[in-house]
Motif scaffolding. Structure first.
Motif, PDB file in Angstrom:
ATOM      1  N   UNK A 189       0.831  -1.213   0.000  1.00 16.08           N
ATOM      2  CA  UNK A 189       0.000   0.000   0.000  1.00 16.08           C
ATOM      3  C   UNK A 189       0.858   1.253   0.000  1.00 16.08           C
ATOM      4  N   UNK A 190       0.303   2.310  -0.547  1.00 15.55           N
ATOM      5  CA  UNK A 190       0.991   3.601  -0.555  1.00 15.55           C
ATOM      6  C   UNK A 190       0.016   4.677  -0.093  1.00 15.55           C
ATOM      7  N   UNK A 191       0.543   5.593   0.712  1.00 10.20           N
ATOM      8  CA  UNK A 191      -0.243   6.736   1.214  1.00 10.20           C
ATOM      9  C   UNK A 191       0.140   7.960   0.400  1.00 10.20           C
ATOM     10  N   UNK A 192      -0.857   8.754   0.028  1.00 12.30           N
ATOM     11  CA  UNK A 192      -0.564  10.020  -0.663  1.00 12.30           C
ATOM     12  C   UNK A 192      -1.142  11.147   0.176  1.00 12.30           C
ATOM     13  N   UNK A 193      -0.278  12.028   0.667  1.00  8.77           N
ATOM     14  CA  UNK A 193      -0.747  13.089   1.554  1.00  8.77           C
ATOM     15  C   UNK A 193       0.084  14.339   1.449  1.00  8.77           C
ATOM     16  N   UNK A 194      -0.392  15.410   2.089  1.00 12.18           N
ATOM     17  CA  UNK A 194       0.344  16.680   2.073  1.00 12.18           C
ATOM     18  C   UNK A 194       1.064  16.925   3.391  1.00 12.18           C
TER      19      UNK A 194
END
Lengths: 270, 270
Positions: free
Chosen positions: A209-214
Protein backbone atom coordinates in the motif's frame (compact mmCIF):
# COMPACT_ATOMS: atom_id res chain seq x y z
CA UNK A 1 16.78 8.03 -5.54
CA UNK A 2 15.73 4.76 -7.19
CA UNK A 3 13.64 4.86 -10.36
CA UNK A 4 9.88 5.25 -9.94
CA UNK A 5 9.39 1.74 -11.33
CA UNK A 6 11.36 0.39 -8.40
CA UNK A 7 9.80 2.66 -5.79
CA UNK A 8 6.24 1.84 -6.83
CA UNK A 9 6.69 -1.85 -7.64
CA UNK A 10 4.08 -4.12 -6.10
CA UNK A 11 1.69 -1.38 -4.97
CA UNK A 12 -1.87 -2.74 -5.00
CA UNK A 13 -3.70 -0.23 -2.85
CA UNK A 14 -3.69 3.56 -2.46
CA UNK A 15 -4.72 5.53 0.62
CA UNK A 16 -5.63 9.11 -0.23
CA UNK A 17 -5.56 11.94 2.24
CA UNK A 18 -8.41 14.36 1.51
CA UNK A 19 -7.74 17.93 2.70
CA UNK A 20 -4.80 19.42 0.80
CA UNK A 21 -4.75 16.53 -1.68
CA UNK A 22 -8.27 16.47 -3.12
CA UNK A 23 -9.30 19.97 -2.12
CA UNK A 24 -8.44 22.99 0.01
CA UNK A 25 -11.12 23.94 2.53
CA UNK A 26 -12.27 27.53 2.89
CA UNK A 27 -15.08 29.96 2.13
CA UNK A 28 -18.13 28.26 0.63
CA UNK A 29 -16.71 24.81 1.39
CA UNK A 30 -13.44 25.20 -0.48
CA UNK A 31 -12.11 24.36 -3.91
CA UNK A 32 -10.92 21.20 -5.66
CA UNK A 33 -7.18 21.12 -6.33
CA UNK A 34 -6.54 21.28 -10.08
CA UNK A 35 -6.53 17.82 -11.66
CA UNK A 36 -7.61 15.97 -8.52
CA UNK A 37 -11.19 15.17 -9.56
CA UNK A 38 -9.95 13.46 -12.73
CA UNK A 39 -7.05 11.82 -10.88
CA UNK A 40 -9.41 10.13 -8.41
CA UNK A 41 -11.65 8.98 -11.27
CA UNK A 42 -8.68 7.49 -13.17
CA UNK A 43 -7.42 5.75 -10.04
CA UNK A 44 -10.82 4.21 -9.40
CA UNK A 45 -11.04 2.93 -12.98
CA UNK A 46 -7.63 1.20 -12.57
CA UNK A 47 -6.82 -2.17 -11.03
CA UNK A 48 -5.56 -0.41 -7.88
CA UNK A 49 -7.67 -0.42 -4.75
CA UNK A 50 -8.46 3.02 -3.39
CA UNK A 51 -9.53 4.28 0.01
CA UNK A 52 -9.74 7.71 1.57
CA UNK A 53 -7.97 8.18 4.90
CA UNK A 54 -8.58 11.53 6.55
CA UNK A 55 -8.06 13.26 9.86
CA UNK A 56 -10.98 15.56 9.06
CA UNK A 57 -12.72 16.09 12.36
CA UNK A 58 -14.73 19.28 11.81
CA UNK A 59 -17.33 17.54 9.67
CA UNK A 60 -19.22 14.28 9.88
CA UNK A 61 -18.33 11.72 7.22
CA UNK A 62 -21.71 12.36 5.59
CA UNK A 63 -21.07 16.11 5.35
CA UNK A 64 -17.53 15.60 4.10
CA UNK A 65 -18.63 13.21 1.39
CA UNK A 66 -21.48 15.55 0.42
CA UNK A 67 -19.00 18.41 0.01
CA UNK A 68 -16.59 16.28 -2.04
CA UNK A 69 -19.38 15.09 -4.32
CA UNK A 70 -20.46 18.71 -4.89
CA UNK A 71 -16.86 19.45 -5.90
CA UNK A 72 -17.12 16.63 -8.45
CA UNK A 73 -15.38 13.76 -6.65
CA UNK A 74 -16.58 10.16 -6.96
CA UNK A 75 -16.55 9.11 -3.31
CA UNK A 76 -19.00 7.44 -0.93
CA UNK A 77 -19.17 7.30 2.87
CA UNK A 78 -18.16 3.65 2.97
CA UNK A 79 -14.84 4.47 1.30
CA UNK A 80 -13.73 6.93 4.00
CA UNK A 81 -11.74 6.12 7.15
CA UNK A 82 -12.17 9.03 9.58
CA UNK A 83 -11.27 9.55 13.24
CA UNK A 84 -14.69 10.34 14.76
CA UNK A 85 -16.25 6.93 13.97
CA UNK A 86 -13.00 5.27 15.11
CA UNK A 87 -13.17 7.18 18.39
CA UNK A 88 -16.78 6.11 18.96
CA UNK A 89 -15.74 2.47 18.64
CA UNK A 90 -13.00 2.94 21.25
CA UNK A 91 -15.32 4.79 23.63
CA UNK A 92 -17.89 2.00 23.43
CA UNK A 93 -15.29 -0.75 23.84
CA UNK A 94 -13.84 0.89 26.94
CA UNK A 95 -17.13 2.11 28.44
CA UNK A 96 -16.00 5.74 28.40
CA UNK A 97 -18.29 8.78 28.51
CA UNK A 98 -16.65 11.75 26.83
CA UNK A 99 -16.77 15.45 27.42
CA UNK A 100 -16.68 16.65 23.80
CA UNK A 101 -14.63 19.62 22.65
CA UNK A 102 -15.48 19.31 18.96
CA UNK A 103 -16.88 21.36 16.12
CA UNK A 104 -20.68 21.39 15.85
CA UNK A 105 -20.30 19.89 12.38
CA UNK A 106 -19.01 16.58 13.75
CA UNK A 107 -21.20 16.31 16.85
CA UNK A 108 -23.74 14.08 15.10
CA UNK A 109 -21.10 11.30 14.86
CA UNK A 110 -21.35 11.04 18.66
CA UNK A 111 -25.16 10.84 18.79
CA UNK A 112 -25.10 7.27 20.08
CA UNK A 113 -22.49 7.99 22.77
CA UNK A 114 -23.38 8.62 26.42
CA UNK A 115 -21.86 11.97 27.39
CA UNK A 116 -23.36 12.23 30.88
CA UNK A 117 -21.03 12.46 33.89
CA UNK A 118 -17.92 12.39 31.68
CA UNK A 119 -14.87 10.28 32.52
CA UNK A 120 -12.70 11.34 29.57
CA UNK A 121 -12.28 14.19 27.10
CA UNK A 122 -12.36 14.00 23.31
CA UNK A 123 -10.95 16.92 21.34
CA UNK A 124 -11.11 17.39 17.60
CA UNK A 125 -10.39 20.23 15.22
CA UNK A 126 -12.91 22.57 16.84
CA UNK A 127 -11.89 25.71 14.94
CA UNK A 128 -13.53 28.80 16.43
CA UNK A 129 -14.88 26.61 19.24
CA UNK A 130 -11.34 26.43 20.65
CA UNK A 131 -12.28 29.37 22.86
CA UNK A 132 -10.60 29.94 26.21
CA UNK A 133 -13.84 29.01 27.93
CA UNK A 134 -14.16 25.69 26.10
CA UNK A 135 -10.49 24.83 26.58
CA UNK A 136 -10.72 25.67 30.27
CA UNK A 137 -13.80 23.48 30.66
CA UNK A 138 -12.03 20.51 29.04
CA UNK A 139 -9.04 21.18 31.31
CA UNK A 140 -11.21 21.28 34.42
CA UNK A 141 -12.95 18.01 33.48
CA UNK A 142 -9.56 16.32 33.09
CA UNK A 143 -8.20 17.73 36.36
CA UNK A 144 -11.18 16.36 38.26
CA UNK A 145 -10.58 12.80 37.02
CA UNK A 146 -8.40 10.44 39.02
CA UNK A 147 -7.02 8.99 35.79
CA UNK A 148 -7.44 11.69 33.17
CA UNK A 149 -7.92 10.26 29.66
CA UNK A 150 -7.67 12.58 26.67
CA UNK A 151 -8.39 11.48 23.09
CA UNK A 152 -7.28 13.70 20.25
CA UNK A 153 -8.72 13.15 16.76
CA UNK A 154 -5.41 13.53 14.96
CA UNK A 155 -2.49 15.67 16.06
CA UNK A 156 -1.87 17.80 12.97
CA UNK A 157 -0.05 21.07 13.51
CA UNK A 158 -2.00 23.08 10.93
CA UNK A 159 -3.80 22.81 7.63
CA UNK A 160 -4.30 25.09 4.71
CA UNK A 161 -7.51 26.82 3.84
CA UNK A 162 -7.94 29.00 0.80
CA UNK A 163 -7.43 31.99 3.15
CA UNK A 164 -4.17 30.72 4.68
CA UNK A 165 -2.73 28.35 7.27
CA UNK A 166 -5.03 27.39 10.15
CA UNK A 167 -4.22 25.81 13.51
CA UNK A 168 -5.27 22.17 13.65
CA UNK A 169 -6.12 20.11 16.74
CA UNK A 170 -2.50 19.16 17.52
CA UNK A 171 -1.51 22.43 19.19
CA UNK A 172 -4.59 22.26 21.41
CA UNK A 173 -3.81 18.65 22.29
CA UNK A 174 -0.33 19.78 23.33
CA UNK A 175 -1.85 22.57 25.41
CA UNK A 176 -4.06 20.17 27.39
CA UNK A 177 -1.25 17.62 27.72
CA UNK A 178 0.99 20.26 29.25
CA UNK A 179 -1.72 21.78 31.44
CA UNK A 180 -2.66 18.40 32.93
CA UNK A 181 0.71 16.64 32.78
CA UNK A 182 -0.70 13.79 30.69
CA UNK A 183 -0.27 12.24 27.25
CA UNK A 184 -3.19 12.12 24.83
CA UNK A 185 -4.24 9.05 22.89
CA UNK A 186 -4.31 10.00 19.22
CA UNK A 187 -7.15 8.60 17.11
CA UNK A 188 -6.32 9.22 13.45
CA UNK A 189 -3.12 9.52 11.46
CA UNK A 190 -0.28 8.90 12.38
CA UNK A 191 -1.60 6.32 14.87
CA UNK A 192 -0.76 2.76 13.71
CA UNK A 193 -4.23 1.50 14.70
CA UNK A 194 -5.77 4.00 12.31
CA UNK A 195 -3.67 2.93 9.32
CA UNK A 196 -4.35 -0.67 10.28
CA UNK A 197 -8.11 -0.24 10.10
CA UNK A 198 -7.90 1.68 6.80
CA UNK A 199 -5.79 -1.09 5.25
CA UNK A 200 -8.10 -3.80 6.60
CA UNK A 201 -11.07 -2.01 5.11
CA UNK A 202 -9.21 -1.79 1.78
CA UNK A 203 -8.06 -5.43 2.00
CA UNK A 204 -4.40 -4.72 1.27
CA UNK A 205 -1.23 -5.43 3.30
CA UNK A 206 0.95 -2.53 4.43
CA UNK A 207 3.85 -3.47 2.14
CA UNK A 208 1.48 -3.40 -0.87
CA UNK A 209 0.00 0.00 0.00
CA UNK A 210 0.99 3.60 -0.55
CA UNK A 211 -0.24 6.74 1.21
CA UNK A 212 -0.56 10.02 -0.66
CA UNK A 213 -0.75 13.09 1.55
CA UNK A 214 0.34 16.68 2.07
CA UNK A 215 1.51 16.21 5.69
CA UNK A 216 5.11 15.08 5.91
CA UNK A 217 4.71 13.84 9.49
CA UNK A 218 1.09 12.70 9.84
CA UNK A 219 0.67 11.18 6.38
CA UNK A 220 4.15 10.28 5.15
CA UNK A 221 5.94 9.54 8.44
CA UNK A 222 2.94 7.75 9.92
CA UNK A 223 2.39 5.52 6.89
CA UNK A 224 6.09 4.62 6.65
CA UNK A 225 6.20 3.80 10.35
CA UNK A 226 3.42 1.34 9.67
CA UNK A 227 5.36 -0.30 6.83
CA UNK A 228 3.67 1.44 3.92
CA UNK A 229 5.22 3.61 1.25
CA UNK A 230 4.21 7.26 1.04
CA UNK A 231 4.31 10.16 -1.41
CA UNK A 232 4.04 13.81 -0.45
CA UNK A 233 2.17 16.16 -2.79
CA UNK A 234 3.31 19.75 -3.19
CA UNK A 235 -0.24 21.02 -2.55
CA UNK A 236 -2.21 21.82 0.59
CA UNK A 237 -0.01 22.50 3.57
CA UNK A 238 3.17 21.36 1.78
CA UNK A 239 6.12 23.67 2.37
CA UNK A 240 9.44 23.44 0.46
CA UNK A 241 11.28 22.75 3.74
CA UNK A 242 9.31 19.47 4.02
CA UNK A 243 11.62 17.97 1.38
CA UNK A 244 14.49 18.42 3.85
CA UNK A 245 12.63 17.27 6.95
CA UNK A 246 15.13 16.15 9.59
CA UNK A 247 13.33 12.88 10.33
CA UNK A 248 11.00 11.92 7.51
CA UNK A 249 11.87 11.28 3.86
CA UNK A 250 8.99 10.47 1.51
CA UNK A 251 9.34 7.72 -1.08
CA UNK A 252 8.71 10.49 -3.56
CA UNK A 253 7.57 14.09 -3.91
CA UNK A 254 5.07 14.98 -6.63
CA UNK A 255 3.53 18.27 -7.68
CA UNK A 256 -0.01 17.13 -7.05
CA UNK A 257 -2.34 14.14 -6.98
CA UNK A 258 -2.59 14.11 -10.78
CA UNK A 259 1.17 13.51 -11.05
CA UNK A 260 1.04 10.84 -8.35
CA UNK A 261 -1.70 9.00 -10.24
CA UNK A 262 0.21 9.27 -13.54
CA UNK A 263 3.18 7.60 -11.89
CA UNK A 264 1.10 4.96 -10.12
CA UNK A 265 -0.78 3.98 -13.26
CA UNK A 266 2.51 3.68 -15.11
CA UNK A 267 4.57 1.83 -12.51
CA UNK A 268 2.47 0.24 -9.77
CA UNK A 269 1.26 -3.36 -9.63
CA UNK A 270 3.86 -4.44 -12.15
CA UNK B 1 14.12 16.52 56.81
CA UNK B 2 16.53 18.78 58.70
CA UNK B 3 15.22 21.11 61.40
CA UNK B 4 13.79 24.44 60.27
CA UNK B 5 16.66 26.25 61.99
CA UNK B 6 19.07 24.50 59.67
CA UNK B 7 16.95 24.86 56.55
CA UNK B 8 16.43 28.60 57.03
CA UNK B 9 19.87 29.52 58.37
CA UNK B 10 21.47 32.51 56.67
CA UNK B 11 18.37 33.68 54.81
CA UNK B 12 18.53 37.46 54.37
CA UNK B 13 16.00 38.05 51.61
CA UNK B 14 12.56 36.74 50.74
CA UNK B 15 10.95 36.65 47.29
CA UNK B 16 7.18 36.41 47.50
CA UNK B 17 5.00 35.08 44.72
CA UNK B 18 1.73 37.03 44.60
CA UNK B 19 -1.17 35.04 43.10
CA UNK B 20 -2.00 32.05 45.30
CA UNK B 21 0.26 33.28 48.10
CA UNK B 22 -1.01 36.78 48.87
CA UNK B 23 -4.44 36.44 47.26
CA UNK B 24 -6.59 34.35 44.95
CA UNK B 25 -7.87 36.19 41.87
CA UNK B 26 -11.51 36.03 40.85
CA UNK B 27 -14.76 37.94 40.76
CA UNK B 28 -14.40 41.54 41.90
CA UNK B 29 -10.61 41.27 41.86
CA UNK B 30 -10.30 38.34 44.22
CA UNK B 31 -9.72 37.82 47.94
CA UNK B 32 -6.73 38.00 50.26
CA UNK B 33 -5.62 34.62 51.59
CA UNK B 34 -6.26 34.45 55.35
CA UNK B 35 -3.32 35.79 57.34
CA UNK B 36 -1.35 37.02 54.33
CA UNK B 37 -1.90 40.76 54.80
CA UNK B 38 -0.49 40.57 58.32
CA UNK B 39 2.27 38.18 57.25
CA UNK B 40 3.57 40.65 54.65
CA UNK B 41 3.43 43.47 57.18
CA UNK B 42 5.39 41.46 59.76
CA UNK B 43 7.97 40.46 57.17
CA UNK B 44 8.47 44.06 56.12
CA UNK B 45 8.94 45.14 59.74
CA UNK B 46 11.67 42.49 60.21
CA UNK B 47 15.35 42.66 59.27
CA UNK B 48 14.69 40.51 56.20
CA UNK B 49 14.62 42.08 52.77
CA UNK B 50 11.40 41.49 50.87
CA UNK B 51 10.52 41.65 47.18
CA UNK B 52 7.53 40.48 45.17
CA UNK B 53 8.26 38.24 42.20
CA UNK B 54 5.24 37.49 40.04
CA UNK B 55 4.39 36.00 36.66
CA UNK B 56 1.19 38.04 36.62
CA UNK B 57 0.76 39.08 33.01
CA UNK B 58 -2.95 39.95 32.76
CA UNK B 59 -2.53 43.22 34.64
CA UNK B 60 -0.02 46.04 34.51
CA UNK B 61 2.16 46.42 37.60
CA UNK B 62 0.22 49.57 38.50
CA UNK B 63 -3.12 47.76 38.36
CA UNK B 64 -1.79 44.78 40.29
CA UNK B 65 -0.39 46.97 43.05
CA UNK B 66 -3.65 48.95 43.16
CA UNK B 67 -5.61 45.74 43.65
CA UNK B 68 -3.25 44.46 46.34
CA UNK B 69 -3.43 47.74 48.22
CA UNK B 70 -7.23 47.64 48.12
CA UNK B 71 -6.99 44.16 49.65
CA UNK B 72 -4.89 45.67 52.45
CA UNK B 73 -1.35 44.77 51.40
CA UNK B 74 1.57 47.13 51.96
CA UNK B 75 3.23 46.99 48.54
CA UNK B 76 4.46 49.52 46.00
CA UNK B 77 5.22 49.25 42.28
CA UNK B 78 8.97 49.52 42.81
CA UNK B 79 8.92 46.37 44.95
CA UNK B 80 7.46 44.15 42.21
CA UNK B 81 9.41 42.16 39.60
CA UNK B 82 7.00 41.27 36.76
CA UNK B 83 7.47 39.80 33.28
CA UNK B 84 5.93 42.53 31.08
CA UNK B 85 8.47 45.23 32.02
CA UNK B 86 11.25 42.62 31.72
CA UNK B 87 10.01 41.72 28.22
CA UNK B 88 9.98 45.38 27.17
CA UNK B 89 13.65 45.67 28.15
CA UNK B 90 14.54 42.64 26.04
CA UNK B 91 12.53 43.87 23.04
CA UNK B 92 14.30 47.24 23.15
CA UNK B 93 17.73 45.68 23.57
CA UNK B 94 17.21 43.39 20.60
CA UNK B 95 15.35 45.86 18.38
CA UNK B 96 12.29 43.57 18.14
CA UNK B 97 8.76 44.67 17.22
CA UNK B 98 6.20 42.34 18.77
CA UNK B 99 2.82 41.13 17.68
CA UNK B 100 1.08 41.12 21.09
CA UNK B 101 -1.26 38.34 22.20
CA UNK B 102 -1.91 39.72 25.66
CA UNK B 103 -4.78 40.70 27.91
CA UNK B 104 -6.02 44.26 27.49
CA UNK B 105 -5.15 44.84 31.15
CA UNK B 106 -1.41 44.59 30.48
CA UNK B 107 -1.28 46.31 27.10
CA UNK B 108 -0.32 49.66 28.64
CA UNK B 109 3.04 48.18 29.70
CA UNK B 110 3.91 48.02 26.00
CA UNK B 111 2.92 51.64 25.21
CA UNK B 112 6.51 52.62 24.44
CA UNK B 113 7.15 49.60 22.18
CA UNK B 114 6.94 49.75 18.37
CA UNK B 115 4.48 47.08 17.25
CA UNK B 116 4.42 47.94 13.54
CA UNK B 117 5.47 45.30 11.00
CA UNK B 118 6.09 42.71 13.73
CA UNK B 119 9.17 40.48 13.73
CA UNK B 120 8.34 38.46 16.86
CA UNK B 121 5.36 37.42 18.97
CA UNK B 122 4.80 38.04 22.69
CA UNK B 123 2.17 36.00 24.48
CA UNK B 124 1.01 36.47 28.03
CA UNK B 125 -1.85 35.15 30.12
CA UNK B 126 -4.53 36.50 27.77
CA UNK B 127 -7.48 34.71 29.41
CA UNK B 128 -10.60 35.04 27.26
CA UNK B 129 -8.48 36.66 24.57
CA UNK B 130 -6.95 33.25 23.85
CA UNK B 131 -9.58 32.85 21.13
CA UNK B 132 -8.99 30.65 18.10
CA UNK B 133 -8.81 33.76 15.95
CA UNK B 134 -6.14 35.41 18.11
CA UNK B 135 -4.11 32.22 18.42
CA UNK B 136 -4.29 31.69 14.67
CA UNK B 137 -3.16 35.26 14.02
CA UNK B 138 -0.11 34.80 16.29
CA UNK B 139 0.61 31.49 14.55
CA UNK B 140 0.41 33.08 11.10
CA UNK B 141 2.73 35.93 12.12
CA UNK B 142 5.30 33.39 13.35
CA UNK B 143 5.00 31.22 10.23
CA UNK B 144 5.71 34.22 8.00
CA UNK B 145 8.99 35.02 9.78
CA UNK B 146 12.22 33.54 8.54
CA UNK B 147 13.43 33.15 12.13
CA UNK B 148 10.29 32.98 14.25
CA UNK B 149 10.83 34.34 17.77
CA UNK B 150 8.20 33.71 20.44
CA UNK B 151 8.36 35.21 23.94
CA UNK B 152 6.11 33.79 26.63
CA UNK B 153 5.54 35.77 29.83
CA UNK B 154 5.88 32.79 32.15
CA UNK B 155 5.01 29.22 31.32
CA UNK B 156 2.67 28.31 34.18
CA UNK B 157 0.26 25.44 33.54
CA UNK B 158 -2.67 26.92 35.45
CA UNK B 159 -3.59 29.10 38.38
CA UNK B 160 -6.40 29.18 40.84
CA UNK B 161 -9.18 31.70 40.87
CA UNK B 162 -11.89 31.75 43.48
CA UNK B 163 -14.10 29.97 40.90
CA UNK B 164 -11.62 27.16 40.16
CA UNK B 165 -8.47 26.28 38.21
CA UNK B 166 -7.78 28.37 35.11
CA UNK B 167 -5.44 27.72 32.19
CA UNK B 168 -2.34 29.92 32.31
CA UNK B 169 -0.13 31.02 29.42
CA UNK B 170 2.04 27.87 29.43
CA UNK B 171 -0.41 25.62 27.56
CA UNK B 172 -0.82 28.26 24.86
CA UNK B 173 2.95 28.64 24.62
CA UNK B 174 3.18 24.87 24.07
CA UNK B 175 0.47 25.08 21.41
CA UNK B 176 2.38 27.69 19.40
CA UNK B 177 5.70 25.90 19.92
CA UNK B 178 4.22 22.71 18.48
CA UNK B 179 2.36 24.45 15.66
CA UNK B 180 5.48 26.28 14.48
CA UNK B 181 8.15 23.74 15.46
CA UNK B 182 9.98 26.29 17.63
CA UNK B 183 10.93 26.83 21.26
CA UNK B 184 9.71 29.91 23.10
CA UNK B 185 11.89 32.18 25.20
CA UNK B 186 10.30 32.40 28.64
CA UNK B 187 10.34 35.78 30.38
CA UNK B 188 9.35 35.26 34.01
CA UNK B 189 9.70 32.44 36.49
CA UNK B 190 11.32 29.87 36.17
CA UNK B 191 13.78 31.66 33.86
CA UNK B 192 17.16 32.19 35.61
CA UNK B 193 17.43 35.74 34.17
CA UNK B 194 14.19 36.65 35.90
CA UNK B 195 15.29 35.42 39.34
CA UNK B 196 18.62 37.13 38.76
CA UNK B 197 17.01 40.53 38.19
CA UNK B 198 14.68 40.11 41.18
CA UNK B 199 17.64 39.27 43.43
CA UNK B 200 19.72 42.17 42.07
CA UNK B 201 16.84 44.55 42.75
CA UNK B 202 16.62 43.13 46.30
CA UNK B 203 20.41 43.25 46.76
CA UNK B 204 20.74 39.68 48.05
CA UNK B 205 22.74 36.71 46.74
CA UNK B 206 20.91 33.57 45.66
CA UNK B 207 22.27 31.46 48.53
CA UNK B 208 20.93 34.02 51.01
CA UNK B 209 17.47 34.17 49.46
CA UNK B 210 14.31 32.10 49.71
CA UNK B 211 11.32 31.99 47.36
CA UNK B 212 7.81 31.43 48.71
CA UNK B 213 5.30 30.28 46.11
CA UNK B 214 2.39 28.01 45.33
CA UNK B 215 3.85 26.61 42.08
CA UNK B 216 6.07 23.59 42.66
CA UNK B 217 7.75 23.93 39.25
CA UNK B 218 7.74 27.64 38.42
CA UNK B 219 8.40 28.98 41.91
CA UNK B 220 10.10 26.19 43.85
CA UNK B 221 11.92 24.36 41.07
CA UNK B 222 12.94 27.56 39.30
CA UNK B 223 14.31 29.21 42.45
CA UNK B 224 16.23 26.09 43.48
CA UNK B 225 17.73 25.80 39.99
CA UNK B 226 19.04 29.31 40.48
CA UNK B 227 20.64 28.40 43.82
CA UNK B 228 17.96 29.76 46.13
CA UNK B 229 15.94 27.92 48.72
CA UNK B 230 12.17 27.67 48.28
CA UNK B 231 9.05 26.92 50.31
CA UNK B 232 5.73 25.84 48.85
CA UNK B 233 2.55 27.10 50.47
CA UNK B 234 -0.52 24.89 50.60
CA UNK B 235 -2.69 27.69 49.17
CA UNK B 236 -3.49 28.84 45.63
CA UNK B 237 -2.89 26.17 43.03
CA UNK B 238 -1.17 23.82 45.51
CA UNK B 239 -2.30 20.21 45.19
CA UNK B 240 -1.41 17.45 47.67
CA UNK B 241 0.40 15.54 44.90
CA UNK B 242 2.90 18.44 44.70
CA UNK B 243 4.53 17.12 47.88
CA UNK B 244 5.46 13.97 45.94
CA UNK B 245 6.52 15.69 42.73
CA UNK B 246 8.82 13.41 40.76
CA UNK B 247 11.46 16.08 40.13
CA UNK B 248 11.10 18.93 42.59
CA UNK B 249 11.32 18.82 46.38
CA UNK B 250 10.74 22.08 48.24
CA UNK B 251 12.96 23.00 51.21
CA UNK B 252 9.72 22.98 53.16
CA UNK B 253 5.94 22.88 52.82
CA UNK B 254 3.85 25.26 54.89
CA UNK B 255 0.11 25.75 55.21
CA UNK B 256 0.21 29.36 54.10
CA UNK B 257 2.29 32.52 54.00
CA UNK B 258 1.54 33.24 57.66
CA UNK B 259 3.20 29.97 58.70
CA UNK B 260 6.14 30.64 56.39
CA UNK B 261 6.67 34.05 57.97
CA UNK B 262 6.39 32.60 61.50
CA UNK B 263 9.19 30.18 60.65
CA UNK B 264 11.33 32.77 58.89
CA UNK B 265 11.10 35.26 61.74
CA UNK B 266 12.04 32.52 64.16
CA UNK B 267 14.88 30.87 62.25
CA UNK B 268 16.22 33.03 59.39
CA UNK B 269 19.24 35.30 59.49
CA UNK B 270 20.58 33.53 62.57
Amino acid sequence: MAAWSERLAGVRGVLLDISGVLYDGGEGGGAAIAGSVEAVARLKRSRLKVRFCTNESQKSRADLVGLLRRLGFDVSEGEVTAPAPAACLILKQRGLRPHLLVHDGVRSEFDQIDTSNPNCVVIADAGEDFSYRNMNKAFQVLMELENPVLFSLGKGRYYKETSGLMLDVGPYMKALEYACGIEAEVVGKPSPEFFKSALQEMGVEAHEAIMIGDDIVGDVGGAQQYGMRALQVRTGKFRPSDEHHPEVKADGYVDNLAEAVDLLLQHADK
